[in-house]
Every structure is written in C-alpha cells, then in structure tokens.
Design a protein around this motif. Structure first.
Motif, short mmCIF file in Angstrom:
data_model
loop_
_atom_site.label_atom_id
_atom_site.label_comp_id
_atom_site.label_asym_id
_atom_site.label_seq_id
_atom_site.Cartn_x
_atom_site.Cartn_y
_atom_site.Cartn_z
N ASN A 118 4.51 5.45 2.87
CA ASN A 118 3.56 7.21 3.70
C ASN A 118 5.21 7.77 3.48
O ASN A 118 6.03 7.27 3.78
N ASP B 96 0.91 -1.00 -0.28
CA ASP B 96 0.64 0.29 0.27
C ASP B 96 0.91 0.97 0.16
O ASP B 96 1.71 1.97 0.77
N HIS C 294 -5.65 3.64 -2.72
CA HIS C 294 -4.84 4.54 -3.00
C HIS C 294 -3.81 4.33 -4.73
O HIS C 294 -3.84 5.77 -5.36
N ALA D 142 1.41 5.04 -0.69
CA ALA D 142 0.44 6.62 -0.65
C ALA D 142 0.57 7.50 -1.83
O ALA D 142 0.90 7.60 -1.98
N PRO D 143 -0.84 8.25 -1.87
CA PRO D 143 -0.68 9.15 -3.17
C PRO D 143 0.34 10.18 -2.94
O PRO D 143 0.42 10.35 -3.68
#
Length: 935
Positions: free
Chosen positions: A432, A391, A553, A393-394
């Motif tokens: 992140n 995952d 995301h 983050a954008p």
C-alpha cells in the motif's frame, strides 16, 4: 536603580506636595475672596438704593424733580466712588430725574415690554452691577393712592455700581496668594537641597566605593566621616563587606593555584590514558579489520564447498536413482541450503553491526521487483499447500528510487519466515501507499499476513534480538539462527522506516514495515497494451477472498473490467445467458482441489468462452498439459503475475504442442545462435572461455588487447563481448569507453571479467557503462547465466530464474589429489571436465612460470615499478585461476591485492620470493591426469 535617581526623587517628593497644597489653598482663597467682594458690592448697592427709593417717594408723588434730585445728589456724594450713575423712572418707565447724564442711562431702564420691578432687583454684568428698587406710595401723605388696600407703584429707582475697585481687590489678593505659593516652593527647594546634600553625597561616595570593589580593587574603603542616621550603619557594612571580599579573594587565589596544580597533574594522567586509549583503539580497529577479513575469508571458504555440494547434489538428482538415494540427496541439498542461508545471515549481520552496509539509490519497478520475490518463494508455498497472494493497491506507484536488492532481501526474509511458520492456510502480501504529506518522501507500506502458529505477547520482544527466537524450541523445530528479523529490522531502519508486529497465538501473525522512497519520474519496465486491456472483460471464479481482492486491484491498475464470483455454478449460469462477444474467464485452483475436479470445470467452461485461463497453485508440467488438452487456453501459476495476465487477456491464441511445458523440469539448449568476442591478455583465460563456449554458441573470437577488440568490431557484429578489466595498455574500462564513443548506437552487451568483484568494484564497473560482470575463475554455469541475462531476445526465454552472481569465492583447501599445491580435480572442473584441456592449461602455466622469476628479479632490483609488476602478477594470476594450483592462486591473489592497495615492493618482498619458489616447484608437477579412485 530605576529610571530616576535619588536626587530627583527627593526633589520630587519634597517640592511636589508643597506645590500641590499651595496651589489648592491659593485657588480656594482667591475664589472665596472673589465671591465675598461680589457679594459685598451687591449688598452695598442694595443698602444704597432702598433708602433712596423711600426718600424719593415724596418728590415723585408730588412730581417734584428738584426734591428727588436733591435726595439723589446727597446720596451720591456720600458714595460717589461706588456709584457710577443713578436715575429715577416713573410708573410709565419714563426717566423722571438723574443725578447726571450718562450714555449708559439706557442700561438702567427696564427694557420695553418687561414688567417694572416690584422688589429690589440685581443684575450682574462682567464690569458693573445694576440695582433696581420700586418706589411705592405707602406714606401717610399718599393714602389716597392706595388701590384695594395695596399701595400704588409710583416708579422705580436704578443705579449702576462699577466693579473696578472689586477687580483691583481681586488682583491684589491673587498676587498675594501666588507670592505666598512661590515662597513656599522656594522654602521647600531649600529644604530639599539640604536633604539631598546630607543624604546623596554619602550615597554617591558609597556607590563609587562599591564600583571600585566590583572592578577588583578590594582595598578600597569609605572614609571615617560622620554620616547621619542609617547611612553610618551602611558605611560600616560596606567596609566590612570589602574586608571579607578581600580575605575571600586571597583564599580563592590560593585555592585556584592549588586546583591548577592538581589539574596539570590530572591532564598529564589523561594524556597518558589517551595515548593508551588511542593504542587500544588502533588495536580494536585492527582486530575489527582482521575480523572483517576473517568473515570475508570464511565466506569464501564456506560458500565454495557448499556451492559444490549443492551443485553436485542437483546434478546427481538428474541421474537414475532409487527412492532412498533420491531422499538422501534431497536431505543433503536442504541441509546445504540451510547452512548457506545461515552463513549469509551471519555475514549480513556483521556488516550491519560494523556500519559497512551501504544502500543504493536507483530507480526500479516496484511491482515487478516484488513479484520476483513472490514468484521465487511460490514453490515453497505450493510444497506446503499454502495459498500465496500478492495484493498491490492501485495507487501504489510503479517506479520508485531505492535499493531493490535490500528491498527484496527484506521481503524474502519476512515472506520466508511466514512460510516457515505456517503449516496450512495462506500468506498474503499487501503493498500500500500511505498518503504523502507535503515536503516529505513517499511512504511505502508492506504487510505480510499469515495464518501460522502466531507469537505470544511476552515472546514478541525477543524477536528482534540477535540470535534469539520467540521460543527456544522453535529453532530446533523450524531451524534458523534468529538473525533474519534482526537483519530485516536494521535494513528497514536504514531505509528510513520501521517494522511492527501484530500476532495472536494460534491465529497467525502480521508483519508491517514502512520505508521512505521517492517516486521515479521515468518510465520503467516494458509498456503494457493499456488500450487493448480497457476493452477486455474478465469473469473470475476464485474461492480465496484475498486472491479475488488482489485481482480487483490488478483490474483497476490495468484498466480492464472484472466480474468476480464466489461460486462456479453462478458464473456458469451467467455465462450461459451472454450473447455476442464472450468474456475472458479465469478459474482459480485451490491447494485442496484435485486435478480431476479442475478438468471437469474446464470442460464445462471451455464451451462458453474463447479465452479460458486457469490459475494453478503449483507448476506441474503434466497437469498443465492435461488442462490445455481439456480446453484451457493458458495456465497461470499462483500468485498471478500481472504482466502474464495482461498478455493472456490480449492474446486469445491457444498454446500449441511445441509451446507446452516440457516434462523435463530443467531443459537446457545445447547451441545458441550468437557470436561472442572474448578479450583477455591471458592466453589461458581465452582458451578456457573458447573451449567452454565451443559447443554452446555459433562462433567465438578471441583477442588479447583492447586495440585488437576495436579492430575486430570493425569486421564483425557480436551479440556479446566478454571484456577483461586489467590489461596492459588499454584496459577494459578504456576499451569499453572507446567502443561507446566510436559507435554511439552500439547496443551489444559488454560483460566485465575480473578477479576482484567486491561490492564497491562491481558498482564501479556498472557505472562505467558495462552491462554485467563475471568473476574469475569463470564457471560454466555462471557464464551460461550471463548469456541468458544479456541475450534473452537472441536465445529465447529463460526456463528458470537466474540469480545475480554471488561474490567470488575461494576454492576449498582440501588436500591435493596428486601433488602438494595442485589439485587435478579442481583443474578438471575448471576446464569443463576435459582432461586434454586441463593438461594444456597446465603446460601454458608452466611456460608462464618459467618467465615470471626474471620479472620478479627486475622488480626487486628496482628496474620495475609497482604498476608494471601489478600487470605482470595480474596476467599470471589470470592463468593460474584456470588450473588446480591452489597455493599459487592464493599467493598471486594476495600479491595482486597488496599492489592494488598501493603497498611498495619492499613490503611484499617475502611473498615475492615465495612466489619464485612456487614457480620453480610447479615444474615438478606431472601433466598426467589421475584416474578418480573408487571405493
């Protein structure tokens, strides 16, 4: 001392009180005297005018001017000095009589319109006093003038008194007062001067003596003069203090001499100890150097047989085997892989402890680099039915500056650790970006969260200690040295970050590390079709919440619209109501879900969309074929790679039969349509490379110098150039520079072929505009891997990821098969298992060995310099590297390394004689390839 000295203080405290008291008394005396004189003059006027008023009644009542004037003149003669003028006025305020005419008679008259005085009236002016008194008709002769029992006002008398005498008296008294004050000040100054003379002179003398003592003249004393009062006691104290200081100074001087003598002895001892410490330091550094060399040699010695075990175990698995044999081979491969991982950990730990691990700073694609690690570990996750999720983050930047290799090592250690201690559930990697503070580097935060066994609080402190694990039983159950987290923490700290752990036993663990980076301001990676992606809509059914969040995301980063569902039936119902353009559909498969269940889902959804994507947990070729045949457009392997997902969203074309995955998991093309140029000054090297590539590529051209390579480039176009680095005349680096200079648009990859491929040498080669490197002796698999890396567009996509080459390893030191110092098995391996080529390579080596002793004799006799000898040894070493002459290969490598380090010929003379003996012994080796024995 303060700002003011003793003299000023004495004068101030003596004169100032006297001055203040004198001024105050004089002021009081002058003011009081002025008031007395003023009152006296007024009273004198009153005393003079009231009798005149009584005496003037008779004359005024009878209107007798002579009688009144006579009374006035008599009184004026008595007080002529005080009275300036006098006049009598009638009741009508008219002048009746005056003693003499003056211009100022108008001042004596009551101003018009004001009432006449009925009592004695006094008017004070600065220079004079006017006194008016009424004249009443109250005598016996004037009874008839009474009205209603009250006497009648006949008029009034006025006189003017001058203040000249009073002012003179005031001036006299003021002068006397000032004189008295000045006299008091003078007397005070005399007393102060005497006091200063008796007190400050002795004190000044004492100050001089104290200053002299302060400057070191301890024999200075105050004279035996008589001083008043306490000054005598102070004089005695100063003399006593000077005497004590002189005695103390003498004792201190003696102590300093003694301490200096002791210090000299101590310094001599310290110098001796420093010499011993320096010798011990050099011995320790030498021991550390020997340790590093030992670790490097052990790396080579251990990795080579392990690579052989792994390679042949994998090759053997491709042959027909029964179940028991395949299990045995799988156990051998797993054991060798674990042992190789332990060796790598120990070597990395030793480098970190020695401070020899340097980080690179290059721009790399963060998301792609992270996906590479996750993709490589996906097979381990699928083998344990674990959900592995990435995952990102954008707001995480795509490109950063840092060391991608060490970043991937940290990720590999932490993710691999999570997979090892997790038996069911999931492993999620969160990437992140922390908010960037002004004037600080970019902070990248990565969290690896798992649902594994967890770690107790009291055991977490031991995780980051070398050779320690949380529980002593863990190493026996899961394996490992306990160095992985230690290496990870040191790498993270070296990258300017830190690592933290949060864990609960039975509920999993969460490792979070941060590193300092800089955002890369250049475009990295292949561009994505962002405009086309913004027009796409993706319906997703994914049971795993972490995977859904990761897809959301990804959608924000790529710009397409995402609609996620936690129920396939709800999504199916939603698709049934859509008219017009059908959205893309992605079905996620869990580890517990069977292929048959997924096939049923595919059959239901394939009629409602033109692009049905399936996210499977493992790369099973047979299952993927079944899903494609059932109606799926494409199959993506979890964790999903965003580039593959973007490509499938844009391209809705179903896979053709030829594009389906082969049932053979390791396909290898047999012939590549490329042309390769091999440049090497050693004929044996050229022959081996040409033989290996003879059935792999379209054409191979060989040349023995950089100049010949430039000539070949003018005649042919090449897809790949293999460039030897050390060649006589124009070496490989110079040849590469000349190619780049003469052909500015030259895009053919140039690969360095060298026997010295340490970390520093490899980075230096890449900085010299070389595209890749290949270590000698050339291995067939490594050569094919280099072709895949450098020519992907020509030979097609690579079927399996190929790692970067490991550092060059030494061959094993097992006993030779046929002859002491020569191993025919190794010779066959290095000649691509071709006996004829092995025999030909040995013949060429013998021919070179016959010429080498003469060259060495020239060097020993001083007819050849070190640089020329290094070229001769390097060329011979290149030929030995492709045969099985182990001892000769090791000896030539040692000699070449020593010459590269700048050692003179005299220091390596024993090794040169040993090389001559080895060349002579080479002639006795048989050229018949032995037949492998069977048990």
């Amino acid at each position: 001392m303060t700002k003011y000295g003793l003299r000023a203080r004495v004068y101030t405290l003596t004169i100032l009180p006297t001055l203040l008291i004198g001024v105050l008394l004089a002021t009081y005396f002058i003011y009081n005297r002025n008031q007395q004189l003023q009152h006296f003059a007024i009273q004198q006027g009153i005393d003079a005018i009231e009798p005149l008023a009584i005496a003037s009644e008779f004359g005024l009542a009878r209107n007798s001017r002579e009688r009144v004037k006579e009374v006035i003149n008599i009184n004026r003669r008595k007080q002529s000095t005080q009275i300036h003028s006098i006049a009598v006025f009638t009741a009508n305020n008219q002048l009746f009589v005056t003693g003499s005419y003056h211009r100022s008679l108008g001042l004596l008259q009551v101003p018009a319109g004001k009432p006449l005085p009925t009592s004695t009236q006094v008017i004070e002016k600065p220079d004079y006093i006017i006194v008016r008194a009424p004249i009443w008709a109250d005598s016996e002769d004037s009874f008839s003038r009474y009205t209603s029992g009250q006497p009648e006002l006949l008029g009034y008398i006025a006189l003017r008194l001058d203040k000249e005498r009073a002012i003179l008296l005031q001036f006299r008294d003021t002068t006397i007062a000032i004189f008295i004050v000045c006299l008091g000040i003078i007397l005070s100054m005399l007393f102060a001067y005497q006091l200063v003379r008796n007190a400050t002179r002795p004190i000044a003398k004492m100050v001089e003596v104290v200053d002299s003592i302060r400057q070191g003249r301890l024999d200075t004393r105050l004279p035996n003069d008589e001083y008043p009062g306490e000054l005598e006691m102070l004089k005695t104290g100063i003399n006593a203090m000077a005497k004590s200081l002189a005695e103390y100074h003498e004792e201190m001087h003696q102590s300093i001499e003694q301490a200096t003598s002791d210090l000299r002895e101590t310094l001599e001892q310290i110098e001796i100890q420093n010499i011993d410490l320096d010798m011990a330091k050099r011995e320790a550094q030498q021991a550390a150097k020997v340790k590093s060399e030992f670790l490097a040699n052990m790396s080579h010695e251990l990795r080579t047989p392990l690579n052989g075990v792994l390679g042949f175990a994998r090759q053997l698995q491709k042959t027909p085997l029964n179940t028991e044999q395949r299990d045995f081979l799988q156990t051998i491969e797993n054991s060798a892989t674990n042992l190789l991982s332990i060796i790598n950990d120990i070597l990395d730990f030793s480098k970190l402890e020695a401070g020899q691990l340097n980080l690179e700073r290059i721009a790399f694609h963060l998301v792609d680099t992270t996906e590479e690690v996750v993709t490589l570990l996906a097979h381990s996750a699928s083998g344990k039915n674990l959900e592995l999720v990435l995952d990102v983050a954008p707001d995480v930047p795509t490109g950063i500056y840092g060391d991608p290799l060490r970043y991937q090592q940290v990720l590999t250690n932490l993710i691999g650790n999570a997979l090892k201690f997790t038996s069911q559930g999931y492993v999620v990697i969160y990437v992140n970006a922390r908010k960037q503070v002004a004037n600080t580097p970019f902070i990248l935060e990565v969290t690896i969260q798992d649902s594994g066994i967890g770690i107790a609080q009291e055991q977490q402190e031991q995780l980051f200690q070398a050779f320690r694990q949380a529980d002593a039983s863990i190493s026996r159950h899961y394996g490992g040295t306990g160095l992985g987290l230690v290496i990870t923490r040191k790498l993270v700290q070296q990258m300017g970050g830190d690592i933290q752990l949060e864990s609960t036993p039975g509920q999993g663990s969460s490792f979070t590390f941060t590193i300092e980076c800089e955002v890369a301001d250049i475009a990295l990676g292949d561009p994505l079709p962002m405009e086309k992606l913004s027009q796409q809509t993706l319906f997703v059914y994914e049971p795993m919440s972490a995977t859904r969040l990761s897809l959301e995301h990804t959608a924000q980063r790529l710009g397409f619209r995402l609609v996620s569902f936690d129920s396939s039936s709800v999504m199916l119902n939603e698709l049934c109501h859509i008219r017009g353009n059908k959205p893309n559909v992605l079905l996620g498969m869990t580890a517990e879900q069977s292929t048959q269940e997924l096939l049923e889902e595919v059959q239901r959804f394939s009629q409602l969309t033109d692009n049905l994507l399936i996210a499977v947990v493992a790369h099973d070729s047979e299952s993927i074929r079944q899903l494609i045949y059932a109606g799926a457009t494409h199959c993506l392997v979890k964790p999903l790679q965003y580039r593959k997902l973007a490509a499938q969203l844009v391209d809705h074309t179903p896979l053709k039969e030829s594009q389906l995955p082969l049932l053979d998991p390791h396909p290898m093309p047999s012939h590549y349509p490329i042309r390769i140029l091999a440049v090497d000054d050693n004929p044996a090297n050229l022959k081996l490379i040409a033989t290996i590539l003879a059935h792999r590529v379209t054409a191979v051209d060989c040349c023995q110098s950089g100049q010949q390579a430039l000539e070949q480039l003018q005649q042919h176009h090449y897809d790949l150039i293999l460039m030897d680095i050390q060649m006589p005349g124009m070496d490989g680096i110079q040849t590469t520079a000349a190619i780049r200079e003469h052909y500015p648009d030259f895009s053919t990859p140039i690969v360095a072929v060298t026997a010295h491929a340490s970390a520093g040498d490899r980075q230096r080669l890449l900085n010299e505009k070389l595209d890749d490197y290949l270590s000698k002796p050339v291995d067939e698999d490594e050569l094919i891997a280099v072709i895949h890396r450098c020519c992907p567009t020509v030979i097609g996509s690579i079927h399996q990821p190929v790692e970067r080459l490991s550092p060059p390893t030494e061959t094993t030191k097992e006993e030779s098969s046929n002859h002491d110092g020569y191993d025919w098995k190794l010779a066959l391996k290095r000649s691509a298992n071709k006996p004829d080529l092995a025999k030909e390579m040995l013949q060429m080596l013998k021919a070179s060995a016959l010429q080498l002793p003469d060259e060495i004799e020239k060097a020993l006799n001083g007819q050849m310099e070190e640089a020329q000898l290094r070229q001769v040894i390097h060329k011979f070493h290149g030929g030995v590297a492709y045969t099985g002459a182990r001892a000769l290969e090791k000896l030539t490598e040692q000699l070449e390394t020593a010459l590269l380090q700048g050692q003179p010929i005299a220091d390596i003379e024993p090794e040169l004689f040993e090389l001559i003996d080895a060349c002579q012994a080479l002639a006795t080796i048989s050229e018949t390839v032995p037949t492998p024995s069977t048990n």
